[in-house]
Design a protein around this motif. Structure first.
Motif, PDB file in Angstrom:
ATOM      1  N   SER A  90      -6.488  -4.015  -9.926  1.00 21.82           N
ATOM      2  CA  SER A  90      -5.142  -3.443  -9.738  1.00 21.82           C
ATOM      3  C   SER A  90      -4.882  -2.349 -10.772  1.00 21.82           C
ATOM      4  O   SER A  90      -4.279  -1.318 -10.462  1.00 21.82           O
ATOM      5  CB  SER A  90      -4.084  -4.534  -9.858  1.00 21.82           C
ATOM      6  OG  SER A  90      -4.225  -5.495  -8.842  1.00 21.82           O
ATOM      7  N   THR A  96      -5.035  -5.042  -2.943  1.00 20.57           N
ATOM      8  CA  THR A  96      -5.816  -5.843  -3.895  1.00 20.57           C
ATOM      9  C   THR A  96      -5.242  -7.243  -4.057  1.00 20.57           C
ATOM     10  O   THR A  96      -5.974  -8.238  -4.039  1.00 20.57           O
ATOM     11  CB  THR A  96      -5.865  -5.144  -5.264  1.00 20.57           C
ATOM     12  OG1 THR A  96      -6.467  -3.855  -5.125  1.00 20.57           O
ATOM     13  CG2 THR A  96      -6.659  -5.968  -6.266  1.00 20.57           C
ATOM     14  N   THR A 102       1.780  -1.725 -12.934  1.00 18.09           N
ATOM     15  CA  THR A 102       1.472  -0.668 -11.959  1.00 18.09           C
ATOM     16  C   THR A 102       2.742  -0.119 -11.311  1.00 18.09           C
ATOM     17  O   THR A 102       2.707   0.943 -10.676  1.00 18.09           O
ATOM     18  CB  THR A 102       0.544  -1.198 -10.850  1.00 18.09           C
ATOM     19  OG1 THR A 102       1.228  -2.219 -10.099  1.00 18.09           O
ATOM     20  CG2 THR A 102      -0.741  -1.768 -11.441  1.00 18.09           C
ATOM     21  N   CYS A 129      -6.709   0.700  -9.709  1.00 22.72           N
ATOM     22  CA  CYS A 129      -6.043   1.298  -8.548  1.00 22.72           C
ATOM     23  C   CYS A 129      -4.839   2.140  -8.975  1.00 22.72           C
ATOM     24  O   CYS A 129      -4.504   3.135  -8.330  1.00 22.72           O
ATOM     25  CB  CYS A 129      -5.583   0.202  -7.585  1.00 22.72           C
ATOM     26  SG  CYS A 129      -6.912  -0.609  -6.665  1.00 22.72           S
ATOM     27  N   LEU A 148      -2.607   0.502  -2.744  1.00 25.05           N
ATOM     28  CA  LEU A 148      -3.905  -0.057  -3.147  1.00 25.05           C
ATOM     29  C   LEU A 148      -3.723  -1.351  -3.934  1.00 25.05           C
ATOM     30  O   LEU A 148      -4.496  -2.303  -3.771  1.00 25.05           O
ATOM     31  CB  LEU A 148      -4.677   0.966  -3.991  1.00 25.05           C
ATOM     32  CG  LEU A 148      -5.164   2.219  -3.260  1.00 25.05           C
ATOM     33  CD1 LEU A 148      -5.816   3.195  -4.243  1.00 25.05           C
ATOM     34  CD2 LEU A 148      -6.156   1.840  -2.157  1.00 25.05           C
ATOM     35  N   THR A 149      -2.700  -1.386  -4.770  1.00 20.19           N
ATOM     36  CA  THR A 149      -2.412  -2.608  -5.536  1.00 20.19           C
ATOM     37  C   THR A 149      -2.011  -3.743  -4.606  1.00 20.19           C
ATOM     38  O   THR A 149      -2.456  -4.890  -4.769  1.00 20.19           O
ATOM     39  CB  THR A 149      -1.294  -2.360  -6.557  1.00 20.19           C
ATOM     40  OG1 THR A 149      -1.690  -1.309  -7.445  1.00 20.19           O
ATOM     41  CG2 THR A 149      -1.008  -3.619  -7.364  1.00 20.19           C
ATOM     42  N   LYS A 197      -1.241   4.464  -5.113  1.00 23.35           N
ATOM     43  CA  LYS A 197      -1.634   3.416  -6.067  1.00 23.35           C
ATOM     44  C   LYS A 197      -0.917   2.099  -5.788  1.00 23.35           C
ATOM     45  O   LYS A 197      -1.476   1.021  -5.994  1.00 23.35           O
ATOM     46  CB  LYS A 197      -1.354   3.876  -7.501  1.00 23.35           C
ATOM     47  CG  LYS A 197       0.119   4.083  -7.837  1.00 23.35           C
ATOM     48  CD  LYS A 197       0.296   4.481  -9.300  1.00 23.35           C
ATOM     49  CE  LYS A 197       1.768   4.622  -9.680  1.00 23.35           C
ATOM     50  NZ  LYS A 197       1.937   4.977 -11.118  1.00 23.35           N
TER      51      LYS A 197
END
Length: 473
Positions: free
Chosen positions: A303, A270, A106, A306, A266-267, A263
């Protein structure tokens, strides 16, 4: 024939090269099979502890049984048997490796590193403890080791921008991860696996390991800050002064490093939520490897979504991560073959009984220090943390029961032995990879690192003594 021709025909003598880890483990299986012919078979009676629920050996119950040596043809079968017996652990490791690869893909780690680099690039020596602490998080959660070489160029660029050298930049990245890996607060690859083998709650006893992490970070930071200060004051004090004189590469543009995006946030949410769930599940619900593997799998998939990955991209990254860790997973199976061989020959308990008799008359502090030193020596031969856990813990756990040393203390001795010497062993892929990226000669690194290693060894000895005194659980 002239002298020059004779000289040219003389082949240089080859230097000793450490055998492949698989070779070492197979040799140990063969040694184990030989021991079933040399050591009398015997066993302890075992009973379940009503308080902990653990299966413990009954002191004073050792007795001889009929010899049952392992034949030459039984050795390959024992190796396969070991792999089958380790299936739950092997798949646990594969799933975690795949999940962490999705998280890594990611770009969140790079983005966080870039943000820290931009924010603290002009903060002088404060950048050293900050980066050591940052990378320790990767060490004590996902077992970051070899992966750190990717971030070494960033560390070197920041260090040089502040008037330090490549050694400072390399050390604040690699030693940060090493501090976290050695403390292993939530590391499933060393502490989690060893605790599973020891039949104690996974990730239990985290309080003392947090204190250990703080001590390792503090000592390492002080040493590195002192060294970096000398280098900035007088560049000739650098242990890699010649390397700094040759440095002609273009400086890294920190503004070009990845910026934090939605992103990435958000990761992070998570992952944090995942580890919070892990702590809750382990402490309140008694989760074990099956539940934890499912949690890591879920964490990796979420993840990926996301970050905007499609199902196929998530699956591709997962397979990539699982493939990368196959080497370590196979080591677990091979190492288990050693214990299967000894177990089939009924000599494990004889070995434990002999060790307990040998050290039983010594003070408890000496006993636990002996276990700690044993794990440090074993790390020279078995550089895989998971492989060493599977190899040594089945012997150390019953020994600790007989000596009255808590199993949690035994795990602590293992993790310290597994982590401390990793940053000086030439067989360590994390170390040698980082040195290859930085261009630092191994001899220069040893000269720089040995005082830190000595301090780490002393800290480790103090902590196992404290754990012994407080009956760490």
């Amino acid at each position: 024939m002239n002298v020059e021709t004779q000289t040219s025909n003389v082949k240089p003598r080859k230097r000793f090269k450490m055998p492949h880890t698989f070779v070492i483990l197979v040799v140990l299986v063969l040694v184990g099979a030989a021991l079933t012919y040399l050591i009398p078979a015997g066993e302890f009676d075992r009973a379940e502890d009503p308080v902990s629920g653990n299966t413990l050996v009954v002191p004073g119950s050792y007795h001889h049984v009929e010899n049952n040596p392992v034949s030459l043809f039984g050795i390959p079968k024992a190796i396969v048997h070991g792999m089958v017996d380790s299936a739950d652990v092997v798949f646990f490791i594969l799933i975690i490796g795949g999940a962490f690869q999705v998280i890594t893909a990611t770009g969140t780690i790079e983005a966080v590193t870039g943000r820290v680099a931009r924010k603290f690039a002009d903060k002088g020596r404060w950048v050293i403890p900050i980066f050591i602490t940052l990378f320790s998080v990767g060490g004590f959660t996902m077992g970051m080791s070899t992966e750190v070489m990717v971030f070494v160029p960033i560390g070197i660029a920041i260090a040089r921008a502040l008037g330090f050298d490549a050694l400072t930049g390399t050390a604040m990245i690699t030693l940060g991860a090493a501090c976290g890996f050695t403390a292993g607060i939530l590391n499933p690859f060393n502490v989690g696996l060893a605790q599973a083998i020891a039949e104690i709650p996974i990730f239990s006893g985290a309080g003392l390991r947090i204190v250990l992490l703080v001590c390792l970070i503090a000592v390492t930071s002080l040493y590195l800050v002192r060294y970096a200060g000398r280098v900035r004051k007088d560049a000739s004090q650098s242990l890699v002064y010649d390397l700094e004189q040759e440095a002609t590469g273009e400086p890294i543009d920190f503004s070009s490093l990845p910026a934090m995006k939605l992103k990435h946030y958000l990761t992070i949410v998570t992952v944090v939520a995942g580890f919070a769930t892990l702590i809750w599940g382990v402490s309140k619900l008694g989760w074990w490897m099956e539940e934890l593997a499912a949690l890591f799998l879920t964490m990796g998939v979420i993840s990926g979504f996301c970050a905007g990955f499609g199902p196929s991209r998530i699956a591709s990254e997962f397979v990539k991560g699982a493939s990368a860790i196959t080497y370590g997973a196979l080591i677990i199976g091979l190492a288990r073959g050693i214990m299967v061989t000894l177990d089939q020959g009924d000599v494990i308990d004889t070995v434990v009984y002999g060790l307990s008799t040998l050290v039983g008359w010594l003070p408890g502090s000496v006993q636990v220090i002996g276990m700690y030193l044993f794990q440090n020596v074993m790390n020279v031969f078995i550089t895989s943390g998971s492989g060493m856990a599977v190899t040594t813990m089945p012997i150390m756990v019953p020994l600790s029961d007989l000596l009255g040393i808590s199993r949690q203390t035994t795990v602590l001795a293992y993790q310290l032995g597994d982590g401390i010497s990793n940053m000086i062993l030439p067989t360590s892929s994390a170390l040698m990879g980082s040195l290859a990226v930085s261009g630092i000669p191994y001899q220069k690194w040893v000269r720089f690192f040995w005082p830190i290693m000595l301090m780490w060894l002393i800290i480790g000895a103090i902590f196992v003594l404290v754990a012994r005194a407080m009956n760490y659980s």
